[in-house]
Motif scaffolding. Structure first.
Motif, PDB file in Angstrom:
ATOM      1  N   THR A  28       0.819  -1.206   0.000  1.00 24.66           N
ATOM      2  CA  THR A  28       0.000   0.000   0.000  1.00 24.66           C
ATOM      3  C   THR A  28       0.853   1.256   0.000  1.00 24.66           C
ATOM      4  N   PHE A  29       2.029   1.169  -0.582  1.00 27.17           N
ATOM      5  CA  PHE A  29       2.957   2.304  -0.607  1.00 27.17           C
ATOM      6  C   PHE A  29       2.292   3.541  -1.182  1.00 27.17           C
ATOM      7  N   SER A  30       1.508   3.377  -2.208  1.00 26.78           N
ATOM      8  CA  SER A  30       0.917   4.534  -2.875  1.00 26.78           C
ATOM      9  C   SER A  30      -0.037   5.308  -1.970  1.00 26.78           C
ATOM     10  N   SER A  31      -0.475   4.697  -0.895  1.00 21.97           N
ATOM     11  CA  SER A  31      -1.390   5.366   0.026  1.00 21.97           C
ATOM     12  C   SER A  31      -0.678   6.097   1.151  1.00 21.97           C
ATOM     13  N   TYR A  32       0.652   6.041   1.178  1.00 25.31           N
ATOM     14  CA  TYR A  32       1.419   6.691   2.245  1.00 25.31           C
ATOM     15  C   TYR A  32       1.886   8.075   1.815  1.00 25.31           C
ATOM     16  N   CYS A  33       1.807   8.989   2.738  1.00 24.50           N
ATOM     17  CA  CYS A  33       2.574  10.212   2.601  1.00 24.50           C
ATOM     18  C   CYS A  33       4.023   9.859   2.943  1.00 24.50           C
ATOM     19  N   GLY A  42      24.683  16.884  16.721  1.00 27.16           N
ATOM     20  CA  GLY A  42      24.429  17.942  17.675  1.00 27.16           C
ATOM     21  C   GLY A  42      23.215  18.798  17.374  1.00 27.16           C
ATOM     22  N   LYS A  43      22.480  18.430  16.330  1.00 28.31           N
ATOM     23  CA  LYS A  43      21.301  19.218  15.956  1.00 28.31           C
ATOM     24  C   LYS A  43      20.055  18.344  15.980  1.00 28.31           C
ATOM     25  N   GLU A  44      18.909  18.998  16.034  1.00 26.37           N
ATOM     26  CA  GLU A  44      17.657  18.273  16.009  1.00 26.37           C
ATOM     27  C   GLU A  44      17.336  17.812  14.579  1.00 26.37           C
ATOM     28  N   ARG A  45      16.529  16.767  14.522  1.00 24.76           N
ATOM     29  CA  ARG A  45      16.074  16.298  13.222  1.00 24.76           C
ATOM     30  C   ARG A  45      15.180  17.369  12.601  1.00 24.76           C
ATOM     31  N   GLU A  46      15.380  17.643  11.313  1.00 23.38           N
ATOM     32  CA  GLU A  46      14.602  18.688  10.663  1.00 23.38           C
ATOM     33  C   GLU A  46      13.940  18.174   9.388  1.00 23.38           C
ATOM     34  N   PHE A  47      12.821  18.768   9.098  1.00 21.48           N
ATOM     35  CA  PHE A  47      12.058  18.432   7.903  1.00 21.48           C
ATOM     36  C   PHE A  47      12.809  18.893   6.655  1.00 21.48           C
ATOM     37  N   VAL A  48      12.795  18.033   5.632  1.00 26.38           N
ATOM     38  CA  VAL A  48      13.412  18.379   4.351  1.00 26.38           C
ATOM     39  C   VAL A  48      12.338  18.526   3.277  1.00 26.38           C
ATOM     40  N   ALA A  49      11.561  17.460   3.083  1.00 33.74           N
ATOM     41  CA  ALA A  49      10.562  17.463   2.012  1.00 33.74           C
ATOM     42  C   ALA A  49       9.554  16.369   2.260  1.00 33.74           C
ATOM     43  N   ALA A  50       8.381  16.529   1.670  1.00 31.64           N
ATOM     44  CA  ALA A  50       7.341  15.505   1.761  1.00 31.64           C
ATOM     45  C   ALA A  50       6.560  15.475   0.466  1.00 31.64           C
ATOM     46  N   TYR A 103      -2.753  12.797   4.324  1.00 31.08           N
ATOM     47  CA  TYR A 103      -2.478  13.153   2.933  1.00 31.08           C
ATOM     48  C   TYR A 103      -1.102  13.806   2.829  1.00 31.08           C
ATOM     49  N   MET A 104      -0.775  14.642   3.822  1.00 33.56           N
ATOM     50  CA  MET A 104       0.499  15.365   3.827  1.00 33.56           C
ATOM     51  C   MET A 104       0.940  15.559   5.266  1.00 33.56           C
ATOM     52  N   ALA A 105       2.217  15.417   5.513  1.00 37.75           N
ATOM     53  CA  ALA A 105       2.740  15.604   6.859  1.00 37.75           C
ATOM     54  C   ALA A 105       4.120  16.239   6.782  1.00 37.75           C
ATOM     55  N   MET A 106       4.380  17.153   7.712  1.00 34.33           N
ATOM     56  CA  MET A 106       5.658  17.861   7.723  1.00 34.33           C
ATOM     57  C   MET A 106       6.357  17.800   9.073  1.00 34.33           C
ATOM     58  N   ARG A 107       5.707  17.227  10.052  1.00 34.01           N
ATOM     59  CA  ARG A 107       6.306  17.095  11.380  1.00 34.01           C
ATOM     60  C   ARG A 107       6.760  15.659  11.589  1.00 34.01           C
ATOM     61  N   SER A 108       7.909  15.514  12.225  1.00 32.19           N
ATOM     62  CA  SER A 108       8.450  14.170  12.419  1.00 32.19           C
ATOM     63  C   SER A 108       7.518  13.309  13.272  1.00 32.19           C
ATOM     64  N   ASP A 109       6.789  13.925  14.201  1.00 27.68           N
ATOM     65  CA  ASP A 109       5.914  13.122  15.064  1.00 27.68           C
ATOM     66  C   ASP A 109       4.649  12.651  14.360  1.00 27.68           C
ATOM     67  N   GLU A 110       4.472  13.060  13.123  1.00 27.19           N
ATOM     68  CA  GLU A 110       3.319  12.600  12.347  1.00 27.19           C
ATOM     69  C   GLU A 110       3.623  11.309  11.581  1.00 27.19           C
ATOM     70  N   TYR A 111       4.884  10.941  11.530  1.00 23.60           N
ATOM     71  CA  TYR A 111       5.287   9.773  10.753  1.00 23.60           C
ATOM     72  C   TYR A 111       5.422   8.554  11.642  1.00 23.60           C
ATOM     73  N   ASP A 112       4.897   7.435  11.136  1.00 21.90           N
ATOM     74  CA  ASP A 112       4.900   6.212  11.920  1.00 21.90           C
ATOM     75  C   ASP A 112       6.117   5.324  11.665  1.00 21.90           C
ATOM     76  N   TYR A 113       6.652   5.375  10.471  1.00 20.43           N
ATOM     77  CA  TYR A 113       7.719   4.450  10.084  1.00 20.43           C
ATOM     78  C   TYR A 113       8.933   5.232   9.589  1.00 20.43           C
ATOM     79  N   TRP A 114      10.102   4.715   9.962  1.00 16.84           N
ATOM     80  CA  TRP A 114      11.363   5.394   9.643  1.00 16.84           C
ATOM     81  C   TRP A 114      12.390   4.407   9.133  1.00 16.84           C
ATOM     82  N   GLY A 115      13.225   4.888   8.209  1.00 21.77           N
ATOM     83  CA  GLY A 115      14.368   4.111   7.793  1.00 21.77           C
ATOM     84  C   GLY A 115      15.534   4.319   8.727  1.00 21.77           C
TER      85      GLY A 115
END
Length: 124
Positions: A28-33, A42-50, A103-115
């Motif tokens: 169901t990859f096509s259904s994921y944002c 030394g820095k926090e994780r930051e949003f790049v693109a979605a 549909y769209m997410a830009m905050r790290s806490d909105e994402y469930d799965y990580w590489g």
């Protein structure tokens, strides 16, 4: 459960380009944002693109607009990040992430799965 595997990182000179890939498991990859984030030491994780499910919309960190491009190939279960005109400050570990709910997410806490991340070094 979704598994994400990034690739394409490495050492590049300032001004150079890299294309990161993130291969996802699941039917169901096509259904994921899908999103890309980065974290430098030394820095926090930051949003790049979605990119939204269906690739209808994209979002970028303001500082990266015009240099980075996110895209996806749903037939290959893969999301890409094309990075051009790289600068030393772009050096970081880059992570892709999947959000099966929005549909769209830009905050790290909105994402469930990580590489696990792929390292990008920009140096001459």
């Amino acid at each position: 459960q979704v598994q994400l595997v990034e690739s394409g990182g490495g050492l590049v000179q300032p001004g150079g380009s890299l294309r990161l890939s993130c291969a996802a498991s699941g039917r169901t990859f096509s259904s994921y944002c899908m999103g890309w984030f980065r974290q430098a030491p030394g820095k926090e994780r930051e949003f790049v693109a979605a990119i939204s499910r269906g690739a209808g919309s994209t979002r970028y960190a303001d500082s990266l607009k015009g240099r980075f491009t996110i895209s996806r190939d749903n037939a290959k279960n893969t999301v890409y990040l094309q990075m051009n005109s790289l600068k030393p400050e772009d050096a970081a570990s880059y992570y892709c992430a999947a959000d099966p709910r929005r549909y769209m997410a830009m905050r790290s806490d909105e994402y469930d799965y990580w590489g696990q991340g792929t390292q990008v070094t920009v140096s001459s």
